[in-house]
Design a protein around this motif. Sequence first.
Motif, PDB file in Angstrom:
ATOM      1  N   VAL A 191       0.834  -1.205   0.000  1.00 32.48           N
ATOM      2  CA  VAL A 191       0.000   0.000   0.000  1.00 32.48           C
ATOM      3  C   VAL A 191       0.868   1.253   0.000  1.00 32.48           C
ATOM      4  O   VAL A 191       0.645   2.192  -0.782  1.00 32.48           O
ATOM      5  CB  VAL A 191      -0.951  -0.004   1.218  1.00 32.48           C
ATOM      6  CG1 VAL A 191      -1.574   1.376   1.432  1.00 32.48           C
ATOM      7  CG2 VAL A 191      -2.035  -1.050   1.037  1.00 32.48           C
ATOM      8  N   ALA A 192       1.871   1.281   0.879  1.00 34.89           N
ATOM      9  CA  ALA A 192       2.742   2.450   0.981  1.00 34.89           C
ATOM     10  C   ALA A 192       3.571   2.637  -0.285  1.00 34.89           C
ATOM     11  O   ALA A 192       3.720   3.766  -0.779  1.00 34.89           O
ATOM     12  CB  ALA A 192       3.647   2.319   2.202  1.00 34.89           C
ATOM     13  N   LYS A 193       4.100   1.555  -0.816  1.00 34.42           N
ATOM     14  CA  LYS A 193       4.964   1.641  -1.999  1.00 34.42           C
ATOM     15  C   LYS A 193       4.194   2.120  -3.230  1.00 34.42           C
ATOM     16  O   LYS A 193       4.705   2.919  -4.024  1.00 34.42           O
ATOM     17  CB  LYS A 193       5.607   0.287  -2.295  1.00 34.42           C
ATOM     18  CG  LYS A 193       6.595   0.321  -3.467  1.00 34.42           C
ATOM     19  CD  LYS A 193       7.349  -0.963  -3.617  1.00 34.42           C
ATOM     20  CE  LYS A 193       8.356  -0.899  -4.769  1.00 34.42           C
ATOM     21  NZ  LYS A 193       9.440   0.104  -4.534  1.00 34.42           N
ATOM     22  N   LEU A 194       2.976   1.630  -3.383  1.00 34.66           N
ATOM     23  CA  LEU A 194       2.210   1.934  -4.595  1.00 34.66           C
ATOM     24  C   LEU A 194       1.290   3.144  -4.433  1.00 34.66           C
ATOM     25  O   LEU A 194       0.684   3.588  -5.407  1.00 34.66           O
ATOM     26  CB  LEU A 194       1.378   0.722  -5.000  1.00 34.66           C
ATOM     27  CG  LEU A 194       2.160  -0.545  -5.364  1.00 34.66           C
ATOM     28  CD1 LEU A 194       1.202  -1.653  -5.795  1.00 34.66           C
ATOM     29  CD2 LEU A 194       3.170  -0.270  -6.468  1.00 34.66           C
ATOM     30  N   GLY A 195       1.163   3.638  -3.216  1.00 35.33           N
ATOM     31  CA  GLY A 195       0.293   4.783  -2.997  1.00 35.33           C
ATOM     32  C   GLY A 195      -1.179   4.452  -3.191  1.00 35.33           C
ATOM     33  O   GLY A 195      -1.963   5.289  -3.669  1.00 35.33           O
ATOM     34  N   ILE A 196      -1.579   3.255  -2.804  1.00 44.34           N
ATOM     35  CA  ILE A 196      -2.987   2.859  -2.923  1.00 44.34           C
ATOM     36  C   ILE A 196      -3.802   3.627  -1.887  1.00 44.34           C
ATOM     37  O   ILE A 196      -3.406   3.714  -0.719  1.00 44.34           O
ATOM     38  CB  ILE A 196      -3.143   1.343  -2.720  1.00 44.34           C
ATOM     39  CG1 ILE A 196      -2.350   0.580  -3.793  1.00 44.34           C
ATOM     40  CG2 ILE A 196      -4.612   0.938  -2.778  1.00 44.34           C
ATOM     41  CD1 ILE A 196      -2.313  -0.933  -3.591  1.00 44.34           C
ATOM     42  N   ASN A 197      -4.945   4.170  -2.320  1.00 45.04           N
ATOM     43  CA  ASN A 197      -5.793   4.944  -1.409  1.00 45.04           C
ATOM     44  C   ASN A 197      -7.265   4.715  -1.731  1.00 45.04           C
ATOM     45  O   ASN A 197      -7.594   3.848  -2.553  1.00 45.04           O
ATOM     46  CB  ASN A 197      -5.432   6.435  -1.468  1.00 45.04           C
ATOM     47  CG  ASN A 197      -5.557   7.007  -2.870  1.00 45.04           C
ATOM     48  OD1 ASN A 197      -6.524   6.722  -3.587  1.00 45.04           O
ATOM     49  ND2 ASN A 197      -4.589   7.806  -3.276  1.00 45.04           N
ATOM     50  N   LYS A 198      -8.146   5.493  -1.135  1.00 47.74           N
ATOM     51  CA  LYS A 198      -9.591   5.274  -1.293  1.00 47.74           C
ATOM     52  C   LYS A 198     -10.065   5.498  -2.719  1.00 47.74           C
ATOM     53  O   LYS A 198     -11.151   5.018  -3.107  1.00 47.74           O
ATOM     54  CB  LYS A 198     -10.363   6.171  -0.335  1.00 47.74           C
ATOM     55  CG  LYS A 198     -10.206   7.659  -0.574  1.00 47.74           C
ATOM     56  CD  LYS A 198     -11.003   8.465   0.438  1.00 47.74           C
ATOM     57  CE  LYS A 198     -10.819   9.965   0.234  1.00 47.74           C
ATOM     58  NZ  LYS A 198     -11.196  10.417  -1.125  1.00 47.74           N
ATOM     59  N   ASP A 199      -9.290   6.206  -3.517  1.00 48.87           N
ATOM     60  CA  ASP A 199      -9.668   6.464  -4.901  1.00 48.87           C
ATOM     61  C   ASP A 199      -9.124   5.412  -5.867  1.00 48.87           C
ATOM     62  O   ASP A 199      -9.388   5.487  -7.070  1.00 48.87           O
ATOM     63  CB  ASP A 199      -9.166   7.853  -5.332  1.00 48.87           C
ATOM     64  CG  ASP A 199      -9.793   8.966  -4.513  1.00 48.87           C
ATOM     65  OD1 ASP A 199     -11.012   8.880  -4.251  1.00 48.87           O
ATOM     66  OD2 ASP A 199      -9.067   9.899  -4.131  1.00 48.87           O
ATOM     67  N   SER A 200      -8.366   4.453  -5.350  1.00 47.96           N
ATOM     68  CA  SER A 200      -7.753   3.428  -6.197  1.00 47.96           C
ATOM     69  C   SER A 200      -8.752   2.331  -6.552  1.00 47.96           C
ATOM     70  O   SER A 200      -9.714   2.082  -5.819  1.00 47.96           O
ATOM     71  CB  SER A 200      -6.548   2.808  -5.483  1.00 47.96           C
ATOM     72  OG  SER A 200      -5.579   3.778  -5.159  1.00 47.96           O
ATOM     73  N   HIS A 201      -8.484   1.688  -7.668  1.00 51.67           N
ATOM     74  CA  HIS A 201      -9.261   0.518  -8.099  1.00 51.67           C
ATOM     75  C   HIS A 201      -8.261  -0.558  -8.477  1.00 51.67           C
ATOM     76  O   HIS A 201      -7.538  -0.420  -9.461  1.00 51.67           O
ATOM     77  CB  HIS A 201     -10.150   0.856  -9.303  1.00 51.67           C
ATOM     78  CG  HIS A 201     -11.104  -0.241  -9.663  1.00 51.67           C
ATOM     79  ND1 HIS A 201     -11.728  -0.311 -10.893  1.00 51.67           N
ATOM     80  CD2 HIS A 201     -11.554  -1.319  -8.953  1.00 51.67           C
ATOM     81  CE1 HIS A 201     -12.521  -1.381 -10.925  1.00 51.67           C
ATOM     82  NE2 HIS A 201     -12.421  -1.998  -9.764  1.00 51.67           N
ATOM     83  N   ILE A 202      -8.158  -1.620  -7.661  1.00 54.31           N
ATOM     84  CA  ILE A 202      -7.129  -2.629  -7.888  1.00 54.31           C
ATOM     85  C   ILE A 202      -7.718  -3.889  -8.514  1.00 54.31           C
ATOM     86  O   ILE A 202      -8.873  -4.251  -8.275  1.00 54.31           O
ATOM     87  CB  ILE A 202      -6.376  -2.992  -6.587  1.00 54.31           C
ATOM     88  CG1 ILE A 202      -7.289  -3.708  -5.581  1.00 54.31           C
ATOM     89  CG2 ILE A 202      -5.754  -1.743  -5.959  1.00 54.31           C
ATOM     90  CD1 ILE A 202      -6.531  -4.295  -4.400  1.00 54.31           C
ATOM     91  N   LEU A 203      -6.904  -4.539  -9.323  1.00 52.92           N
ATOM     92  CA  LEU A 203      -7.203  -5.864  -9.867  1.00 52.92           C
ATOM     93  C   LEU A 203      -6.161  -6.813  -9.303  1.00 52.92           C
ATOM     94  O   LEU A 203      -4.962  -6.630  -9.526  1.00 52.92           O
ATOM     95  CB  LEU A 203      -7.131  -5.843 -11.392  1.00 52.92           C
ATOM     96  CG  LEU A 203      -7.243  -7.191 -12.112  1.00 52.92           C
ATOM     97  CD1 LEU A 203      -8.586  -7.860 -11.844  1.00 52.92           C
ATOM     98  CD2 LEU A 203      -7.022  -7.017 -13.618  1.00 52.92           C
ATOM     99  N   ASP A 204      -6.609  -7.816  -8.549  1.00 52.10           N
ATOM    100  CA  ASP A 204      -5.710  -8.786  -7.929  1.00 52.10           C
ATOM    101  C   ASP A 204      -5.844 -10.107  -8.686  1.00 52.10           C
ATOM    102  O   ASP A 204      -6.893 -10.756  -8.644  1.00 52.10           O
ATOM    103  CB  ASP A 204      -6.057  -8.965  -6.457  1.00 52.10           C
ATOM    104  CG  ASP A 204      -5.024  -9.778  -5.692  1.00 52.10           C
ATOM    105  OD1 ASP A 204      -4.034 -10.218  -6.308  1.00 52.10           O
ATOM    106  OD2 ASP A 204      -5.204  -9.987  -4.476  1.00 52.10           O
ATOM    107  N   LEU A 205      -4.781 -10.495  -9.381  1.00 52.84           N
ATOM    108  CA  LEU A 205      -4.794 -11.704 -10.199  1.00 52.84           C
ATOM    109  C   LEU A 205      -4.292 -12.899  -9.403  1.00 52.84           C
ATOM    110  O   LEU A 205      -3.259 -12.813  -8.745  1.00 52.84           O
ATOM    111  CB  LEU A 205      -3.914 -11.501 -11.442  1.00 52.84           C
ATOM    112  CG  LEU A 205      -4.341 -10.367 -12.373  1.00 52.84           C
ATOM    113  CD1 LEU A 205      -3.332 -10.194 -13.494  1.00 52.84           C
ATOM    114  CD2 LEU A 205      -5.737 -10.615 -12.942  1.00 52.84           C
ATOM    115  N   ALA A 206      -5.009 -14.020  -9.488  1.00 50.10           N
ATOM    116  CA  ALA A 206      -4.695 -15.225  -8.712  1.00 50.10           C
ATOM    117  C   ALA A 206      -4.658 -14.869  -7.229  1.00 50.10           C
ATOM    118  O   ALA A 206      -3.644 -15.037  -6.553  1.00 50.10           O
ATOM    119  CB  ALA A 206      -3.391 -15.859  -9.182  1.00 50.10           C
ATOM    120  N   CYS A 207      -5.793 -14.402  -6.737  1.00 48.90           N
ATOM    121  CA  CYS A 207      -5.872 -13.838  -5.385  1.00 48.90           C
ATOM    122  C   CYS A 207      -5.863 -14.885  -4.284  1.00 48.90           C
ATOM    123  O   CYS A 207      -5.807 -14.533  -3.097  1.00 48.90           O
ATOM    124  CB  CYS A 207      -7.121 -12.978  -5.258  1.00 48.90           C
ATOM    125  SG  CYS A 207      -8.679 -13.903  -5.352  1.00 48.90           S
TER     126      CYS A 207
END
Length: 272
Positions: free
Chosen positions: A57-73
């Motif tokens: 999260v810290a490295k990529l700057g993921i926040n409440k406005d992000s939309h993530i796709l997690d492959l092979a979750c």
Amino acid sequence: MSSTANDLLMYSDQLMNDLWNDVAPGYFNFGRISPDADTDKIPDLKQANEDMADWIVAKLGINKDSHILDLACGTGGYTVRIAQLTGCRFIAVDITESYIEEECKKRAEEYGVSDQGEFLVGSMMDLSEEIKNKKYTHILCLGAMLYAHDQMDKFLQNVYSCCDEETKVFIWDLARNVPWEELSEFNEHLKMEFPLLTKENVLDQFKSAQFELTDCEDTTPYVVPGLVVIDKECRKREPELKILDFYKAERAFRAGTVLYLIYCLKAMKTAD
């Protein structure tokens, strides 16, 4: 397959699943632990995997406005943790239906993130148009790309199709550092039907698929302590280590013959 062989396979799978469920519930990974940590004081890998999610999260700057796709979750631990930390939206995909229906959805509900996204049954090698047509700020593939090392062009085409010019791609994956023939013991644990790629092989594949490498980090030193922790638990459960043979992986990582690398990528696209 004979009934005896089938019974052994089912027993092996159950032993392995029970191990992960107890040592790292929600995860199939070793997390991130300081190389200087006293592993005798670390009872399991739950905190290590949560720490890895926090680090991502810290490295990529993921926040409440992000939309993530997690492959092979897998069973959804990373997806749920990141969604819980940030309030981001998500789509997470895994080919194993029981993971999605019996683990991921229940975990998302338990941690209060069900309304933030979807867990879908599907292959990272053949993503649906529904998934491809959405926009993502981040695409994650945590410890699973190795299963596509014999079909990297197809895997990367699927990832590329989900990117726009701003999407950050984060891949955490194994790479061999010696000829595959020298990793026979390691593969007794991994059970791959094709060779792992080297870092150089992977970087060439990224370039051919029109991805720019923005960062690369060797996280092996942070993974080895997790292997030590899980090996201690294996020895309690199965002293002969015929099935729970994580010590073979630990040897390879310590020797530097196998690496656990992070690749940060950006698709080479231009805005429409």
